[in-house]
Scaffold this active site. Sequence first.
Site, PDB file in Angstrom:
ATOM      1  N   GLY A 259      -5.789   0.447   6.913  1.00 33.72           N
ATOM      2  CA  GLY A 259      -4.484   0.083   7.446  1.00 33.72           C
ATOM      3  C   GLY A 259      -4.558  -0.337   8.904  1.00 33.72           C
ATOM      4  O   GLY A 259      -3.743   0.093   9.723  1.00 33.72           O
TER       5      GLY A 259
ATOM      6  N   VAL B  77      -5.764   0.775  -1.193  1.00 37.73           N
ATOM      7  CA  VAL B  77      -6.409   2.088  -1.134  1.00 37.73           C
ATOM      8  C   VAL B  77      -5.816   3.098  -2.112  1.00 37.73           C
ATOM      9  O   VAL B  77      -6.342   4.203  -2.249  1.00 37.73           O
ATOM     10  CB  VAL B  77      -6.379   2.682   0.293  1.00 37.73           C
ATOM     11  CG1 VAL B  77      -7.189   1.827   1.250  1.00 37.73           C
ATOM     12  CG2 VAL B  77      -4.948   2.864   0.788  1.00 37.73           C
TER      13      VAL B  77
ATOM     14  N   TYR C 129       7.237  11.262   2.244  1.00 35.97           N
ATOM     15  CA  TYR C 129       6.337  11.017   3.376  1.00 35.97           C
ATOM     16  C   TYR C 129       5.828  12.326   3.976  1.00 35.97           C
ATOM     17  O   TYR C 129       4.619  12.493   4.185  1.00 35.97           O
ATOM     18  CB  TYR C 129       7.081  10.203   4.434  1.00 35.97           C
ATOM     19  CG  TYR C 129       6.242   9.824   5.634  1.00 35.97           C
ATOM     20  CD1 TYR C 129       5.351   8.757   5.564  1.00 35.97           C
ATOM     21  CD2 TYR C 129       6.358  10.514   6.834  1.00 35.97           C
ATOM     22  CE1 TYR C 129       4.588   8.395   6.665  1.00 35.97           C
ATOM     23  CE2 TYR C 129       5.593  10.166   7.943  1.00 35.97           C
ATOM     24  CZ  TYR C 129       4.713   9.097   7.849  1.00 35.97           C
ATOM     25  OH  TYR C 129       3.953   8.753   8.947  1.00 35.97           O
TER      26      TYR C 129
END
Length: 245
Positions: free
Chosen positions: A10, A62, A153
Amino acid sequence: MSKKVVLITGSSRGIGAACATEFAEAGYNVVIHCNSNIQKAKEVSELCKALGAEVLVFQADVSKYDECNRLVDAAIEHFGQIDVLVNNAGIEANGSIMETTLEQFDDVMKVNAYGPFYMSKLVVPHMIERKTGSIIFMSSTSAATGSTGSSAYATSKAALIGLTKTLARDLAPIGINVNAICPGPIETDMVAALPIELKTWIKGSVFAGRLGKPEEVGAAAVFLASEKANYITGQSLTIDGIFRT
């Protein structure tokens, strides 16, 4: 002596891009990874090259083990080694547990938790063979405090803390360090996309009176990967200007 090599997932923007340029400035060769924005990744690559780094740009998802395998294989084939792995790639799905769909939760966990597990599983054997290395997980302050309206998250980032501490115990006898960085509010696209009212509240809730800069996080990653941090492992470094959560 050849340069050390860092692989940063990332790393086409935000904290990942800042990590790439900070490592390049510190004398590393860099593997820049992106999921979709190859143009941005190439722009970061040019910045790293201008700092003297040799760079490999690679596109992969990923959340998929086979694609992580391709990424690691490409890095080893190109550079012959991976000295540092920065597991930075991540996505967010805002919403309470009532609002978050099963699909959203799965997507966040696959990228934010499964991805770092896959990457570490693939890179660790190469580090064990050389009896050295550093793995850094990009977690979040929400891992410890939770985050209102961000159930997926915060859960994914908390998982990284457990993985950090466990891998550190397993790998310390071999000479491989494993740490986590827990950024608070940082000037990234993710924060920029938030509603203005929320951004104002966030900035007002930081005792330092400002948002953090991506390069401040990148500099911390470089330190944790350095020989000066050889005795630091299994730790979580918070970078948040003292965020009032």
